[in-house]
Motif scaffolding. Structure first.
Motif, PDB file in Angstrom:
ATOM      1  N   LEU A  39       0.961  -1.240  -0.095  1.00  0.00           N
ATOM      2  CA  LEU A  39      -0.222  -0.161  -0.092  1.00  0.00           C
ATOM      3  C   LEU A  39       0.772   1.213   0.087  1.00  0.00           C
ATOM      4  N   LEU A  40       2.038   1.539   0.427  1.00  0.00           N
ATOM      5  CA  LEU A  40       2.888   2.290   0.283  1.00  0.00           C
ATOM      6  C   LEU A  40       3.251   2.586  -1.310  1.00  0.00           C
ATOM      7  N   GLY A  41       3.352   1.569  -1.973  1.00  0.00           N
ATOM      8  CA  GLY A  41       3.559   1.604  -3.489  1.00  0.00           C
ATOM      9  C   GLY A  41       2.303   2.438  -4.016  1.00  0.00           C
ATOM     10  N   GLU A  42       1.101   2.232  -3.453  1.00  0.00           N
ATOM     11  CA  GLU A  42      -0.129   2.719  -4.129  1.00  0.00           C
ATOM     12  C   GLU A  42      -0.658   4.066  -3.289  1.00  0.00           C
ATOM     13  N   GLN A  43       0.297   4.480  -2.506  1.00  0.00           N
ATOM     14  CA  GLN A  43       0.049   5.779  -1.595  1.00  0.00           C
ATOM     15  C   GLN A  43      -0.440   6.716  -2.451  1.00  0.00           C
ATOM     16  N   GLU A  44       0.042   7.098  -3.514  1.00  0.00           N
ATOM     17  CA  GLU A  44      -0.413   8.229  -4.308  1.00  0.00           C
ATOM     18  C   GLU A  44      -1.993   8.183  -4.803  1.00  0.00           C
ATOM     19  N   PHE A  45      -2.390   6.761  -5.336  1.00  0.00           N
ATOM     20  CA  PHE A  45      -3.764   6.412  -5.744  1.00  0.00           C
ATOM     21  C   PHE A  45      -4.367   6.665  -4.319  1.00  0.00           C
ATOM     22  N   GLY A  48      -5.556  10.030  -3.369  1.00  0.00           N
ATOM     23  CA  GLY A  48      -6.379  10.638  -4.510  1.00  0.00           C
ATOM     24  C   GLY A  48      -5.499  11.535  -5.612  1.00  0.00           C
ATOM     25  N   ASN A  49      -4.203  11.333  -5.667  1.00  0.00           N
ATOM     26  CA  ASN A  49      -3.433  12.202  -6.511  1.00  0.00           C
ATOM     27  C   ASN A  49      -3.440  11.192  -7.835  1.00  0.00           C
ATOM     28  N   ARG A  50      -3.971  10.054  -7.954  1.00  0.00           N
ATOM     29  CA  ARG A  50      -3.842   9.315  -9.136  1.00  0.00           C
ATOM     30  C   ARG A  50      -4.890   8.603  -9.351  1.00  0.00           C
ATOM     31  N   ALA A  51      -5.501   8.447 -10.592  1.00  0.00           N
ATOM     32  CA  ALA A  51      -6.878   7.888 -10.815  1.00  0.00           C
ATOM     33  C   ALA A  51      -6.732   6.527 -10.571  1.00  0.00           C
ATOM     34  N   HIS A  52      -5.803   5.808 -11.097  1.00  0.00           N
ATOM     35  CA  HIS A  52      -6.114   4.337 -11.132  1.00  0.00           C
ATOM     36  C   HIS A  52      -4.649   3.738 -10.419  1.00  0.00           C
ATOM     37  N   PRO A  53      -4.920   2.550  -9.531  1.00  0.00           N
ATOM     38  CA  PRO A  53      -3.469   2.090  -9.056  1.00  0.00           C
ATOM     39  C   PRO A  53      -2.546   1.699  -9.980  1.00  0.00           C
ATOM     40  N   THR A  54      -1.543   1.454  -9.845  1.00  0.00           N
ATOM     41  CA  THR A  54      -0.242   1.330 -10.672  1.00  0.00           C
ATOM     42  C   THR A  54       0.383  -0.057 -10.511  1.00  0.00           C
ATOM     43  N   GLY A  55      -0.042  -0.546  -9.237  1.00  0.00           N
ATOM     44  CA  GLY A  55       0.630  -1.714  -8.612  1.00  0.00           C
ATOM     45  C   GLY A  55       0.337  -3.061  -9.769  1.00  0.00           C
ATOM     46  N   GLU A  56       1.186  -4.225  -9.585  1.00  0.00           N
ATOM     47  CA  GLU A  56       1.036  -5.426 -10.133  1.00  0.00           C
ATOM     48  C   GLU A  56       0.701  -6.546  -9.394  1.00  0.00           C
ATOM     49  N   SER A  57       0.258  -7.539 -10.136  1.00  0.00           N
ATOM     50  CA  SER A  57      -0.198  -8.660  -9.193  1.00  0.00           C
ATOM     51  C   SER A  57       0.300  -9.726  -9.869  1.00  0.00           C
ATOM     52  N   LEU A  58       0.582 -11.013  -9.358  1.00  0.00           N
ATOM     53  CA  LEU A  58       0.733 -12.200  -9.807  1.00  0.00           C
ATOM     54  C   LEU A  58      -0.597 -12.826 -10.270  1.00  0.00           C
TER      55      LEU A  58
END
Length: 181
Positions: A39-45, A48-58
């Motif tokens: 969730l630290l990687g998704e902090q911007e999302f 509210g500073n980014r519209a979509h999450p950018t993380g990846e998933s297996l």
């Protein structure tokens, strides 16, 4: 009467409940750290500073969805509560106070429900590519859910044992205080 009379390799559910408390303390401690890093990687999302999450998933094809981020936030919350409730469970077992066992029982049940809903969502969303790695992850998750269910039954059994012991003590003390004729 308790659901289980013994737990795991121990002869009584009290020892098994201690083992469950230690297991969940370690397991959910690592889970908390893992979800925090994710969730630290998704902090911007999340801010509210980014519209979509950018993380990846297996598990999911492409980027993760908003629903997956929500599930991860819920699982982080449950993991943190499980760490705290595992400590309470240990104290409750040491002091024979069944009330201290209730948070662990509730949060474990909640975590298992969230896990099941997440697995159903992933299976129905058609975003999962079932290759050997994903199959292995689903299999491991299934076995962890089974282990958590067994731990839940063990701790509930100890709770029932404490409850029945308390009822027996109250019954004995009320019988002792009755005037004899």
């Amino acid at each position: 009467m308790a659901i289980l009379e013994s737990c795991c390799f121990w002869k009584d559910v009290r020892s098994g409940s201690f083992a469950c408390a230690i297991y969940t303390l370690v397991y959910f401690g690592f889970s908390t750290l893992m979800f925090l890093f994710y969730l630290l990687g998704e902090q911007e999302f999340l801010l509210g500073n980014r519209a979509h999450p950018t993380g990846e998933s297996l598990l999911e094809k492409g980027d993760v969805t908003v629903v997956t981020v929500i599930f991860n936030v819920l699982l982080l919350f449950c993991s943190m509560l499980m760490v705290l409730s595992s400590v309470l469970l240990i104290l409750g077992l040491q002091q024979s106070k069944r009330q201290l066992m209730l948070p662990w029982i509730c949060f474990m049940l909640g975590d298992m429900l969230i896990e099941c809903f997440h697995l159903v969502y992933l299976a129905l969303s058609r975003r999962v590519n079932f290759d050997p790695i994903v199959g292995f992850i689903f299999t491991m998750d299934f076995f962890l859910l089974c282990l958590n269910l067994y731990c839940l039954l063990c701790v509930i059994s100890q709770y029932q044992t404490f409850r029945s012991q308390r009822a027996e003590l109250q019954q004995a003390s009320s019988a002792a205080s009755q005037p004899r004729s």
